[in-house]
Design an enzyme around this catalytic site. Structure first.
Site, PDB file in Angstrom:
ATOM      1  N   GLU B  90       0.952  -1.153   0.030  1.00  0.00           N
ATOM      2  CA  GLU B  90       0.156  -0.118   0.087  1.00  0.00           C
ATOM      3  C   GLU B  90       1.042   1.402  -0.103  1.00  0.00           C
ATOM      4  O   GLU B  90       0.682   2.122  -0.789  1.00  0.00           O
ATOM      5  CB  GLU B  90      -0.800  -0.001   1.289  1.00  0.00           C
ATOM      6  CG  GLU B  90      -2.134  -0.820   1.178  1.00  0.00           C
ATOM      7  CD  GLU B  90      -1.938  -2.195   1.421  1.00  0.00           C
ATOM      8  OE1 GLU B  90      -0.782  -2.650   1.391  1.00  0.00           O
ATOM      9  OE2 GLU B  90      -2.988  -2.996   1.283  1.00  0.00           O
ATOM     10  N   HIS B 159     -11.049  -4.285  10.489  1.00  0.00           N
ATOM     11  CA  HIS B 159     -11.639  -4.148   9.357  1.00  0.00           C
ATOM     12  C   HIS B 159     -12.658  -3.270   9.146  1.00  0.00           C
ATOM     13  O   HIS B 159     -13.518  -3.296   8.075  1.00  0.00           O
ATOM     14  CB  HIS B 159     -11.744  -5.683   8.426  1.00  0.00           C
ATOM     15  CG  HIS B 159     -10.438  -6.358   8.167  1.00  0.00           C
ATOM     16  ND1 HIS B 159      -9.452  -6.726   9.095  1.00  0.00           N
ATOM     17  CD2 HIS B 159      -9.934  -6.506   7.001  1.00  0.00           C
ATOM     18  CE1 HIS B 159      -8.594  -7.452   8.523  1.00  0.00           C
ATOM     19  NE2 HIS B 159      -8.853  -7.115   7.354  1.00  0.00           N
TER      20      HIS B 159
END
Lengths: 390, 360
Positions: B90, B159
């Site tokens: 990322e 998450h």
């Protein structure tokens, strides 16, 4: 008479550990230990590698077999429960990779430390969790290993730091655990696992550097199952020699489908760590039968033929079974008995996991802080004030 | 579907609800049911077609068709150059995307979920958001960061975080949060055409939800302006301000309360930054009551900002009661279903809060 005797012993057999299973044949019939030739590891920055001739005792074999089978059946049961919608959210299954977890644990002590990513059910078991509390965590019940609050990816037990959802984040954590081991001078080490997909995370390279610089007792292990979710290793990595990616860190590439290979390599790496030589990097070549998670059928990026080939040629349980049978270390019936016991254990655990009640609402806000006085927590609106206890 | 019927009817539009049939069409095709996922897919497809410089990168966006299938079919249509699968890196690929934007391309950088954007947040803030300012107007960064944000179902603490407040805190970023298909398509097209860094917060639970898309919304030039809220439902007793999935919850609460004679005005923010405070003020000056609804945590959140802005403006004097924030519970997201359900605003929480605010 002999069979009566056997029955008594059988019911007295322990759940997880080195159960002594006596079958209709006496001890004298079985080989107590045998020497096996295992695959040589590829080496990086090492002149000698792990032994290629290893000894396994009958007891060890039976124990490994039982644990491999327990993980296998537990994962398949989780698959079933997920399809019945009793398990929800994320569920990343480990079937196919069992030899890694079992082999690693065979080479370290429970007083050592281990951390992995989200494909963690197998490790939770080998590190000391019970099938019951693992399954109850998957179903989100109060008897779960994390009281139902963590779910599949967030299971913890003593010297096992999860179960981590953010890819790669567990690697610096593992090195940190190793730093603590050095700091405390306790001669323990940390096994720090990540996948082939995670191997491309920057924080892993930062960690390699510091672990090597400070000679941390950490074994970095890349479980290379060839696919990072739907992306094959060739499409994600400029170098797929994961055991070399630590550059200045000595590396080993290991057959991850063979529990003895994994054990031997881990022993070798552990010896280096405990001797104060710093980190070692191991790449375990392994395979997952399921897709990345339960929401991935696992066949859009690989063929069914490939999966079938691995199953028929390299299944870790079959490999061990064949070894034991062909060396007269156990009988077919004996192994079948273990299968039956394992199945029963899983069934009982699933039963518990589906009937245990969900956590009570009073627990909603607990465990925000540790060792802190009780805290008031805002609910969904200003009039709802909830209580949080450490 | 019933929900979108209500929203269409109560917003007073005269849309004729005709589901597309395969037989003969005599009249012009009217509204069509499109899921949020398909609306996003259309927006991506149309913008990739319209401007050669636009490209999409992220994990599993190409050959896997997208982790949530939002980019389905795009790699097949546009190929490796325009739709790029990245490794799980990322910080690296976000930086690469920002660099490409600086050099004249128009990247769409997908985060599989915004939780993973935390790995790359330095590139979003320090390299993307601040650069036009730091360069005295020399270096623009026309980039879109998109992906699902906020809670899903059973994905636990790491998450489920909502990043609306975090990103909206930063000058130099635009932060957009669509609710329905029209929002999704129109706002994504606007975001891609915007010459500034835009954080585009989708919602996984909304991907599969169908909504009517008007004729107009189906056109390739349809955009929804960034920075303008939409009144989804007119009302006179209380102003509900929300974004993303909770707009639907507000409309549901409004439907229940309408039966008791309480008429709620529901505002869909659409954009978090820059926030359309004027629309909220105009509404509050009419209804005299304000309830904000969001999925994120309460402290320093979207609702907190709305309350502060109302206090600072003309609408404060029109409030008959303190504004109320309905938010997620101030805890990490638990996994067990009963705990998760009680960690986010439910319709009954919204109704309760409205009644308390109205003192009824």
């Amino acid at each position: 008479m002999l069979s009566l005797f056997c029955n008594v012993l059988r019911t007295g057999a322990q759940k997880n550990g080195a159960a002594v299973v006596v079958s209709a044949r006496t001890y004298a019939d079985f080989t107590t230990q045998a020497t096996f030739e295992i695959k040589k590891c590829d080496l990086h920055k090492l002149d000698v590698g792990p032994a290629t001739e290893v000894v396994m005792t009958r007891d060890e074999g039976l124990q490994y077999y039982r644990t491999l089978q327990t993980i296998r059946r537990m994962e398949l049961k989780a698959d079933q429960l997920y399809k019945q919608k009793i398990i929800r959210g994320f569920c990343h299954l480990y079937d196919g990779q069992e030899a890694c977890a079992v082999g690693i644990e065979a080479a370290i002590n429970l007083s050592d430390h281990l951390i992995t990513a989200y494909r963690a059910h197998g490790y939770t078991l080998t590190r000391g969790g019970t099938v019951k509390e693992i399954m109850a965590e998957l179903t989100g019940r109060r008897g779960g290993i994390a009281k139902g609050k963590g779910g599949s990816m967030h299971m913890y037990c003593k010297h096992f730091y999860g179960g981590n959802g953010i890819v790669g984040a567990q690697v610096p954590l593992g090195a940190g655990v190793a730093l603590a081991c050095n700091y405390l001078g306790n001669k323990q080490l940390c096994v720090c696992l990540y996948g082939d997909g995670a191997a491309n995370q920057g924080q892993i390279f930062e960690t390699y550097n510091m672990a090597a610089l400070w000679k941390l007792p950490v074994i970095f292990i890349c479980e290379n199952n060839r696919y990072g979710m739907g992306t094959s290793v060739e499409r994600a990595a400029a170098s797929t020699d994961y055991y070399k990616r630590g550059d200045y860190i000595p590396g080993l590439r290991v057959d991850g489908m063979d529990v003895l290979c994994v054990r031997e390599a881990t022993r070798f790496a552990a010896d280096m760590c405990r001797a104060g030589k710093g980190p070692v990097l191991m790449e375990l070549q392994t395979y997952r039968y399921h897709g990345h998670s339960m929401s991935d059928p696992g066949v859009s990026y690989r063929t069914r033929e490939e999966i079938q080939e691995v199953r028929s040629k390299s299944d870790p349980i079959s490999l061990l079974k064949d070894r034991m049978l062909s060396n007269n270390m156990a009988s077919v019936e004996e192994l079948k008995e273990i299968d039956v016991e394992v199945r029963k254990e899983i069934e009982d655990a699933a039963q518990f996991a589906t009937t245990d009640p969900e956590p009570p609402l009073e627990e909603l806000c607990n465990h925000i802080f540790h060792n802190d006085p009780p805290l008031e927590v805002r609910g969904t609106n200003p009039w709802t004030k909830l209580k949080s206890i450490s | 579907m019933a929900l979108s019927v209500k929203s269409v009817l109560s917003s007073g539009r005269n849309a004729v609800l005709v589901l597309r049939r395969r037989a003969f069409h005599r009249s012009a095709p009217a509204a069509v049911q499109v899921t949020v996922r398909d609306a996003l897919n259309q927006a991506l497809d149309e913008e990739l077609e319209r401007d050669e410089r636009v490209f999409l990168l992220g994990e599993e966006v190409a050959q896997y068709d997208g982790a949530y299938k939002v980019s389905r079919g795009l790699w097949k249509k546009y190929g490796d150059k325009r739709v790029i699968d990245t490794p799980i890196s990322e910080m690296g690929f976000t930086g690469i995307a920002v660099g490409a934007a600086m050099a004249g391309l128009r990247p769409i950088c997908e985060f599989m979920t915004f939780n993973f954007s935390m790995q790359a947040i330095d590139q979003v803030i320090n390299s993307a958001a601040k650069t036009y300012y730091m360069s005295g107007g020399l270096q623009a960064v026309p980039i879109v960061f998109r992906g699902p944000n906020g809670a899903s179902a059973g994905v636990a603490a790491q998450h489920s975080q909502c990043f609306a407040a975090w990103y909206a805190h930063c000058p130099g970023l635009k932060v957009v949060s669509p609710w329905n298909s029209e929002d999704a398509k129109g706002l994504l097209k606007s975001a891609i055409r915007d010459d500034n860094p835009v954080v585009f917060l989708e919602n996984e639970l909304m991907y599969g939800v169908p909504f009517e898309m008007s004729d107009e919304a189906q056109s390739k030039d349809f955009t929804v302006p960034i920075g303008k809220a939409k009144v989804e439902r007119q009302g006179s007793h209380v102003t509900l301000v929300s974004h993303s999935r909770y707009v639907g919850h507000c409309l549901d609460a409004a439907a229940v309360l309408a039966k008791e004679g309480i008429e709620c005005e529901v505002i869909n923010l659409r954009t978090i930054r820059p926030m359309d405070v004027e629309s909220i003020e105009a509404s509050v000056m009419k209804t005299n009551h304000l309830v904000t609804v969001e999925g994120g945590w309460p402290q320093f959140g979207v609702g907190a900002e709305i309350c502060a802005r109302i206090m600072e403006g003309p609408a404060f004097n029109y409030l008959d009661a303190p504004a109320t924030r309905v938010t997620g519970v101030d805890i990490p997201m638990p996994y067990a279903k009963i705990l998760e359900d009680n960690s986010v605003p439910q319709i009954k929480d919204i109704i309760f809060s409205i009644k308390k605010t109205l003192n009824v």
